[in-house]
Write a protein that holds these residues in place. Structure first.
Motif, mmCIF file in Angstrom:
data_model
loop_
_atom_site.group_PDB
_atom_site.id
_atom_site.type_symbol
_atom_site.label_atom_id
_atom_site.label_comp_id
_atom_site.label_asym_id
_atom_site.label_seq_id
_atom_site.Cartn_x
_atom_site.Cartn_y
_atom_site.Cartn_z
ATOM 1 N N ALA A 4 48.726 54.733 42.197
ATOM 2 C CA ALA A 4 47.572 54.180 42.917
ATOM 3 C C ALA A 4 46.334 54.160 42.031
ATOM 4 C CB ALA A 4 47.317 54.982 44.198
ATOM 5 N N VAL A 5 46.088 55.254 41.313
ATOM 6 C CA VAL A 5 44.926 55.306 40.410
ATOM 7 C C VAL A 5 45.045 54.236 39.329
ATOM 8 C CG1 VAL A 5 43.756 56.682 38.637
ATOM 9 C CG2 VAL A 5 44.369 57.719 40.793
ATOM 10 N N ALA A 6 46.230 54.065 38.780
ATOM 11 C CA ALA A 6 46.442 53.074 37.718
ATOM 12 C C ALA A 6 46.190 51.648 38.223
ATOM 13 C CB ALA A 6 47.861 53.199 37.159
ATOM 14 N N GLU A 7 46.247 51.463 39.537
ATOM 15 C CA GLU A 7 45.944 50.153 40.126
ATOM 16 C C GLU A 7 44.501 50.073 40.619
ATOM 17 O OE1 GLU A 7 48.862 49.606 43.178
ATOM 18 O OE2 GLU A 7 50.525 49.649 41.752
ATOM 19 N N GLY A 8 43.731 51.142 40.410
ATOM 20 C CA GLY A 8 42.342 51.168 40.839
ATOM 21 C C GLY A 8 42.170 51.496 42.313
ATOM 22 N N ASP A 9 43.206 52.008 42.956
ATOM 23 C CA ASP A 9 43.186 52.314 44.386
ATOM 24 C C ASP A 9 42.914 53.802 44.602
ATOM 25 O OD1 ASP A 9 43.572 52.589 47.084
ATOM 26 O OD2 ASP A 9 45.550 51.634 47.123
ATOM 27 N N HIS A 10 41.657 54.169 44.532
ATOM 28 C CA HIS A 10 41.262 55.569 44.634
ATOM 29 C C HIS A 10 41.528 56.146 46.017
ATOM 30 C CE1 HIS A 10 38.158 54.582 41.259
ATOM 31 N NE2 HIS A 10 39.403 54.535 40.841
ATOM 32 N N GLU A 11 41.341 55.348 47.059
ATOM 33 C CA GLU A 11 41.519 55.864 48.420
ATOM 34 C C GLU A 11 42.974 56.227 48.708
ATOM 35 O OE1 GLU A 11 39.114 56.916 50.485
ATOM 36 O OE2 GLU A 11 37.833 56.417 48.776
ATOM 37 N N THR A 12 43.915 55.428 48.202
ATOM 38 C CA THR A 12 45.320 55.800 48.377
ATOM 39 C C THR A 12 45.608 57.084 47.624
ATOM 40 O OG1 THR A 12 46.043 53.539 48.792
ATOM 41 C CG2 THR A 12 47.714 55.082 47.998
#
Length: 115
Positions: free
Chosen positions: A13-21
């Motif tokens: 998720a972080v690697a995709e820029g999805d901090h909330e996930t």
């Protein structure tokens, strides 16, 4: 889901820029200690840190991941986009402690790679 899988999904998720996930995989009172640098003591502090440091999603290269009981230890490299507009690479060792399937504590050793 085992702890290793939780961490893999959170890091994806972080690697995709999805901090909330990513933060959904953390306990409310999660604590991050960057040895020799800073300590973050809540989900909100981590949210602010990620917004500041991960302006572009980091690039992970996991070399070793070992799970034992409530702990997952990971070594590898991470590239972060810096304020001067360049990617900088760091070697890291993260030791994660889990509680009830969520990431409760991180002890991170991060060293700038000068090679």
């Amino acid at each position: 889901m085992n702890n290793k899988t939780v961490l893999e999904k959170a890091n994806a998720a972080v690697a995709e820029g999805d901090h909330e996930t990513f933060l959904m995989y953390c306990t409310e009172n999660t604590k991050w200690t960057f040895v020799g640098d800073r300590i973050l003591s809540s989900k909100e502090e981590i949210r602010l840190y990620m917004a500041d440091v991960y302006k572009k999603p980091p690039k992970f290269n996991v070399e070793i991941m070992v799970a034992e009981g409530d702990y997952v230890t990971v070594t590898g490299t991470i590239s972060l986009f810096s304020e001067d507009g360049r990617w900088k690479e760091y070697d890291y060792c993260d030791i994660w402690r889990f509680e009830e399937g969520k990431m409760a504590e991180l002890k991170a050793f991060v060293i700038k790679n000068n090679s």
